[in-house]
Design a protein around this motif. Structure first.
Motif, short mmCIF file in Angstrom:
data_model
loop_
_atom_site.label_atom_id
_atom_site.label_comp_id
_atom_site.label_asym_id
_atom_site.label_seq_id
_atom_site.Cartn_x
_atom_site.Cartn_y
_atom_site.Cartn_z
N SER A 1 0.69 -1.34 0.02
CA SER A 1 -0.08 0.00 0.00
C SER A 1 0.91 1.23 -0.18
CB SER A 1 -0.90 -0.12 1.27
OG SER A 1 -1.68 -1.21 1.53
N GLU A 2 1.87 1.17 0.79
CA GLU A 2 2.96 2.28 0.93
C GLU A 2 3.32 2.45 -0.53
OE1 GLU A 2 4.22 2.44 5.66
OE2 GLU A 2 5.22 1.21 4.13
N GLN B 1 -8.29 6.91 -5.67
CA GLN B 1 -7.49 5.69 -5.51
C GLN B 1 -6.73 5.88 -4.33
OE1 GLN B 1 -5.73 5.46 -9.13
NE2 GLN B 1 -6.97 3.66 -9.96
N LYS B 2 -6.21 7.00 -4.23
CA LYS B 2 -5.19 7.37 -2.81
C LYS B 2 -5.99 7.25 -1.60
CE LYS B 2 -1.68 10.32 -4.85
NZ LYS B 2 -1.32 11.81 -5.37
N ASP B 3 -7.23 7.71 -1.61
CA ASP B 3 -7.94 7.76 -0.37
C ASP B 3 -8.21 6.23 -0.02
OD1 ASP B 3 -8.21 10.39 0.01
OD2 ASP B 3 -10.35 10.60 -0.88
N LEU C 1 -4.09 1.45 4.42
CA LEU C 1 -2.82 1.51 5.10
C LEU C 1 -3.19 1.82 6.64
CD1 LEU C 1 0.10 1.80 4.97
CD2 LEU C 1 0.00 4.04 4.45
N LEU D 1 -6.24 3.63 -0.75
CA LEU D 1 -5.20 3.20 -0.46
C LEU D 1 -4.78 3.49 1.03
CD1 LEU D 1 -2.74 3.18 -3.62
CD2 LEU D 1 -3.49 1.37 -1.59
N LYS D 2 -4.94 4.99 1.39
CA LYS D 2 -4.76 5.48 2.88
C LYS D 2 -5.60 4.43 3.79
CE LYS D 2 -3.26 10.15 1.84
NZ LYS D 2 -4.02 11.52 1.62
N ASP E 1 -7.09 10.70 -6.96
CA ASP E 1 -7.40 11.09 -5.68
C ASP E 1 -8.16 10.00 -5.17
OD1 ASP E 1 -5.77 13.31 -5.97
OD2 ASP E 1 -7.57 14.76 -5.85
N LEU F 1 1.16 4.08 -2.77
CA LEU F 1 0.93 5.50 -2.60
C LEU F 1 2.00 6.53 -2.93
CD1 LEU F 1 -0.64 5.59 1.00
CD2 LEU F 1 -1.58 6.90 -1.01
#
Lengths: 226, 467
Positions: free
Chosen positions: B244-245, B259-261, B267, B263-264, B257, B248
């Motif tokens: 995940s890191e 996808q980033k959310d 994580l 993933l966060k 954005d 990211l």
């Protein structure tokens, strides 16, 4: 405790416990000065060259209370850390405890540790502080500070045992502590052996008899007994 | 514990060195010319010395009445009950013989116990100075002139003088008894103390051996268990977090954005799962072998500051105020620093979790207000406390006793607002109790909570429990 019904003889063992240098021997010496000479035995001290108690001190007191012959055997334990096994031996068969605490703020932890040590040593002898009559004496009261006053007040508030303040080197508070403990101890024994019923000797009379063994009573005390 | 010398009944013969005591008695008898007898409490003769009375008494024994009366006197002085309570007059008793002679008796009292008796006599009291009336009445059985001649050989003395000599002698015996009792106790107690210390050390050694064997077995089990858990649970989780890191960080290309959310969230939840697994591992360790403490002298300031730092990020997010107040009265304590820190972190994390935005969390450190019950009346001077107070949602009174139970949640509904597994306080409780301390809670729903840890400044019994 030994109670010989046939000979009407009661023997009680009272132990002065507490940290090193808190004044256990001084208490016994002060009492020795106050007991009428023909009623007291020898004050036996077993100490080292630097005046530290090696095994114990003992002071016997023999007197008559009503029809009863009473032997009070007072013991101190050695306060030094290394003499724990001797403390345990001296506690054998104890009937009452006077815990001599040191009022100096720097000795607060010592008091606490020796109390726990006592509880543990009593347990090893099959005794419990919960059932054994006991009093606490805060000795060297002139060396205490505000925190000592708080600690004493707190202990009194908890009310688990009578609390006295003393300056044993001057003989102050020594007799009060002793008589307070005698009072408590008789009350306890009376519950088991019903001495009041059997011998017609009640708690107040018993304490008065013990008080009569002492000399140089302050005038107001004398007035109180008449 | 074996019965001590202190409980033992004393016997006169065991206290006195008989040959030297007999010598002392002889010097007395030579000096004062009066017979002296000493008996112990069982009636056993310790010393018996006659002076000039032998011929007279032998003569008295010749007649039947004389023999009878003589035997009466001798038995009387030996067995007559004596007052065993100390009196100011020294407890002296008197026995007049039918012949006009006299005996004085004094008990040997020690610590209120009757150890034996001293008998002085016979002597002819100055105030009588003649044959007794009972003897005179036996004229015919005895030649009174001969009797008078024989009795005159016996020491004549005023009773007051004999009393004084006797009191003096009794004091010497008292000192001898006291001195030898003292010596006997010293030597005997020496042996008893050493025996008792040996017994104690022996017992502790046995406990240590047993404990070591148990620990070795547990250690083996623990190793297996930990190896399995860390491998089976942590390894895949590390991959989840790691990948995940990497995603990211854009290592596999740019992400939008949304996808980033996502993933966060993966994580964040992965890390919280890792923390949960760590907590479970902690609890498993506690249950498997109890809490193992590594006690060292630690600074309370360091512990508290480090705990505060670790919850700082979350508290900033919620705009909480964190304060601490350390009393100078307790600065360093002997505890397991890591475990104490974890306790404070767990309490702080709870406060952060349950305090609404803008709230205040305070840490107070100082001497304990109340020591645990078992600590005795001097307890509070041996303990310190750390109190964590917040003005959060609080805990209802009926739920307060349960908060330290494993997996307990005040709100256990599926739709509950606050997360967590209910392990934090349970771990705190185990760690604090392992130190010989306790954790308590005071709280009012809607107003906030105070959790207080009370721990000994030094491990109990330090310094005086061991010989």
């Amino acid at each position: 405790m030994q109670f010989n019904t046939g000979q009407r003889e009661l023997t009680l063992k009272i132990v002065y416990y507490g940290p090193g240098l808190s004044g256990k021997t001084t208490n016994l010496r002060a009492l020795y000065q106050r007991v009428q000479p023909h009623l007291r035995g020898h004050l036996m001290t077993l100490d080292t060259a630097d005046d530290r108690t090696l095994f114990f001190d003992t002071l016997p007191l023999v007197f008559r209370a009503g029809n009863l012959k009473v032997k009070l055997k007072l013991f101190t334990v050695p306060g030094q850390v290394m003499h724990n096994s001797t403390r345990r031996i001296v506690l054998q068969g104890a009937d009452a405890i006077a815990f001599i605490a040191d009022s100096q703020p720097s000795k607060r932890q010592e008091n606490y540790k020796y109390w726990l040590n006592m509880v543990e040593n009593l347990k090893a002898n099959g005794l419990s502080i919960e059932t054994l009559p006991n009093v606490v004496q805060w000795n060297k009261k002139d060396l205490g500070d505000a925190t000592t006053v708080d600690a004493i007040a707190k202990m009194r508030l908890e009310g688990k045992q009578p609390v006295y303040e003393a300056m044993a080197v001057r003989g102050e508070g020594v007799v009060e502590t002793f008589l307070g403990l005698v009072d408590l101890t008789f009350g306890q024994i009376d519950k088991h052996y019903l001495l009041s019923d059997k011998l017609g000797l009640d708690r107040r009379q018993f304490v008065e008899e013990v008080r009569r063994c002492l000399v140089d009573l302050p005038t107001d005390d004398v007035a109180g007994t008449n | 514990m074996a019965e001590s010398i202190l409980q033992k009944q004393l016997v006169l013969g065991e206290l006195l060195d008989l040959p030297s005591f007999t010598n002392v008695c002889k010097t007395f008898v030579d000096l004062y010319k009066i017979g002296l007898k000493v008996f112990d409490q069982q009636g056993t003769k310790v010393v018996d010395m006659k002076v000039a009375s032998g011929d007279f008494c032998a003569y008295m024994f010749e007649g039947p009445n004389g023999r009878r009366l003589c035997t009466e006197t001798v038995t009387h002085i030996k067995v007559r009950p004596l007052d065993n309570l100390p009196r100011e007059d020294g407890n002296i008793a008197v026995r007049n013989c039918f012949s006009g002679l006299r005996y004085l008796m004094i008990p040997i009292l020690y610590e209120g116990d009757l150890l034996g008796r001293i008998i002085f006599g016979p002597f002819l009291p100055d105030e009588i100075g003649d044959l007794g009336d009972d003897l005179k009445a036996l004229e015919g059985e005895f030649d009174l002139r001969k009797a008078k001649e024989l009795i005159d050989r016996i020491r004549r003395a005023p009773e007051t003088t004999v009393r004084r000599i006797m009191e003096h002698f009794a004091r010497i015996v008292d000192v001898l008894v006291f001195t030898s009792h003292r010596a006997m106790i010293s030597s005997q107690l020496h042996i008893e103390s050493v025996t008792e210390s040996y017994r104690e050390v022996h017992e502790k050694n046995k406990k240590l051996t047993d404990a070591m064997e148990r620990l070795q077995e547990l250690s083996r089990l623990k190793s297996n268990f930990l190896a399995t858990v860390s491998h089976e649970l942590r390894t895949p989780l590390t991959s989840v977090i790691g990948y995940s890191e990497m995603l990211l960080a854009g290592l596999a290309g740019d992400l939008n954005d949304e996808q980033k959310d996502y993933l966060k969230t993966i994580l964040e939840k992965g890390e919280s799962l890792l923390r949960l697994i760590s907590s479970i591992l902690d609890l498993s360790r506690i249950e498997a072998r109890g809490v193992q403490l590594v006690r060292k002298l630690v600074s309370l300031d360091d512990v508290v500051q480090s705990a505060l730092e670790s919850v700082l990020p979350q508290s900033l997010k919620k705009n909480l105020t964190l304060t601490s107040n350390l009393s100078p009265a307790v600065q360093t304590v002997t505890v397991d620093g890591d475990k104490l820190r974890q306790c404070v972190v767990n309490l702080l994390s709870n406060s952060v979790k349950f305090t609404p935005a803008g709230g205040v969390i305070r840490v107070d450190v100082g001497p304990a207000d109340h020591a645990p019950e078992a600590a005795g009346p001097f307890g509070s001077s041996g303990y310190f406390q750390i109190a964590v107070t917040d003005n959060g949602i609080g805990i209802a009174e009926d739920l307060q006793p349960k908060v330290f139970e494993t997996f307990f949640q005040a709100d256990s509904s599926a739709s509950r607002e606050y997360g967590g597994a209910g392990l934090g306080l349970s771990i705190v409780k185990s760690y604090v109790e392992a130190h010989g301390g306790e954790v308590t809670v005071k709280s009012e729903a809607g107003k906030g909570s105070t959790f207080t840890l009370v721990l000994p400044i030094e491990p109990a019994g330090t310094g005086i429990a061991l010989v």
